[in-house]
Design a protein around this motif. Structure first.
Motif, PDB file in Angstrom:
ATOM      1  N   THR A  15     -42.217  44.553  -6.422  1.00  0.00           N
ATOM      2  CA  THR A  15     -42.195  44.071  -5.038  1.00  0.00           C
ATOM      3  C   THR A  15     -41.305  45.044  -4.394  1.00  0.00           C
ATOM      4  N   ILE A  16     -39.775  44.912  -4.812  1.00  0.00           N
ATOM      5  CA  ILE A  16     -38.664  45.875  -4.115  1.00  0.00           C
ATOM      6  C   ILE A  16     -38.954  47.177  -4.201  1.00  0.00           C
ATOM      7  N   THR A  17     -39.674  47.759  -5.350  1.00  0.00           N
ATOM      8  CA  THR A  17     -39.566  49.356  -5.458  1.00  0.00           C
ATOM      9  C   THR A  17     -40.835  49.590  -4.642  1.00  0.00           C
ATOM     10  N   TRP A  18     -41.846  48.868  -4.730  1.00  0.00           N
ATOM     11  CA  TRP A  18     -43.085  49.366  -3.942  1.00  0.00           C
ATOM     12  C   TRP A  18     -42.698  49.323  -2.557  1.00  0.00           C
ATOM     13  N   ARG A  19     -42.012  48.322  -2.068  1.00  0.00           N
ATOM     14  CA  ARG A  19     -41.919  48.093  -0.704  1.00  0.00           C
ATOM     15  C   ARG A  19     -40.984  49.248  -0.024  1.00  0.00           C
ATOM     16  N   ILE A  20     -40.099  49.728  -1.017  1.00  0.00           N
ATOM     17  CA  ILE A  20     -39.163  51.140  -0.750  1.00  0.00           C
ATOM     18  C   ILE A  20     -40.139  52.166  -0.251  1.00  0.00           C
ATOM     19  N   VAL A  21     -41.048  52.443  -1.536  1.00  0.00           N
ATOM     20  CA  VAL A  21     -42.043  53.574  -1.172  1.00  0.00           C
ATOM     21  C   VAL A  21     -42.951  53.557  -0.050  1.00  0.00           C
TER      22      VAL A  21
ATOM     23  N   MET B  85     -40.185  54.506  16.787  1.00  0.00           N
ATOM     24  CA  MET B  85     -41.451  53.640  16.810  1.00  0.00           C
ATOM     25  C   MET B  85     -41.584  53.596  15.403  1.00  0.00           C
ATOM     26  N   GLY B  86     -41.584  54.986  14.650  1.00  0.00           N
ATOM     27  CA  GLY B  86     -41.923  54.675  13.221  1.00  0.00           C
ATOM     28  C   GLY B  86     -40.991  53.699  12.253  1.00  0.00           C
TER      29      GLY B  86
ATOM     30  N   LEU C 242     -39.899  48.818   9.625  1.00  0.00           N
ATOM     31  CA  LEU C 242     -38.829  47.818   9.375  1.00  0.00           C
ATOM     32  C   LEU C 242     -39.585  46.531   9.378  1.00  0.00           C
ATOM     33  N   ALA C 243     -40.671  46.292  10.250  1.00  0.00           N
ATOM     34  CA  ALA C 243     -41.239  45.150  10.686  1.00  0.00           C
ATOM     35  C   ALA C 243     -42.072  44.911   9.397  1.00  0.00           C
ATOM     36  N   GLU C 244     -42.427  45.726   8.680  1.00  0.00           N
ATOM     37  CA  GLU C 244     -43.447  45.284   7.575  1.00  0.00           C
ATOM     38  C   GLU C 244     -42.561  45.033   6.456  1.00  0.00           C
ATOM     39  N   VAL C 245     -41.491  45.154   6.278  1.00  0.00           N
ATOM     40  CA  VAL C 245     -40.328  45.058   5.048  1.00  0.00           C
ATOM     41  C   VAL C 245     -40.699  43.595   4.781  1.00  0.00           C
TER      42      VAL C 245
ATOM     43  N   ILE D 193     -49.083  45.452  17.618  1.00  0.00           N
ATOM     44  CA  ILE D 193     -48.160  44.469  18.305  1.00  0.00           C
ATOM     45  C   ILE D 193     -46.825  45.327  18.839  1.00  0.00           C
ATOM     46  N   ILE D 194     -46.602  46.221  17.908  1.00  0.00           N
ATOM     47  CA  ILE D 194     -45.174  46.835  18.432  1.00  0.00           C
ATOM     48  C   ILE D 194     -45.529  48.213  19.285  1.00  0.00           C
TER      49      ILE D 194
END
Length: 140
Positions: A13-19, A37-38, A43-46, A99-100
């Motif tokens: 989960t952690i390694t995929w979230r970084i990528v 904005m990027g 970061l909202a997705e984390v 939303i953002i």
């Protein structure tokens, strides 16, 4: 008895979230033309993506079909996992981007642009993790 595979799923989960976050930040920046904005979208997705990915991983860990079934421990399984995860991930990205940015079309553009990049990256991530025994004490 605790399930030792949980460590593996947390690490994946952690390694995929970084990528995935780096990919989202870059794509969102390119589409909006705004680096901040990027970063906001990435970061909202984390949090949402880590939770969604963990549950997706736990569900797939429970799917045990025989070699004569549709999927086993194979490339076919990883391809199917890639498509199911991408569906969940794309919907999350589209909603968060909308939303953002306040613009549904921008959310759609960002989500759709991720389809190809994230599927390729996810498949490669799955293949790397398939080759490691971390969190799988009974696998040789």
């Amino acid at each position: 008895m605790r399930d030792p595979s949980r460590k593996r799923h947390i690490a994946k989960t952690i390694t995929w979230r970084i990528v995935g976050t780096v990919d989202t930040i870059l794509l969102s920046w390119l589409i909006t033309g705004n680096p901040m904005m990027g970063v906001k979208i990435g970061l909202a997705e984390v949090v949402t993506k880590m939770a969604l990915y963990y549950f997706h991983e736990r569900i797939w860990f429970g799917i045990k079909l025989s070699k004569n079934g549709i999927i086993g421990e194979s490339r076919k399984r990883h391809i199917l996992k890639t498509f199911t995860w991408r569906g969940v991930g794309t919907l999350d990205t589209m909603l968060l981007s909308w939303i953002i940015t306040g613009n549904p079309l921008t959310g759609l553009k960002i989500g759709l642009s991720e389809l190809l990049t994230k599927m390729i990256l996810y498949y490669l991530h799955e293949r790397v993790w398939y080759r490691t025994n971390y969190g799988l004490p009974n696998r040789n």
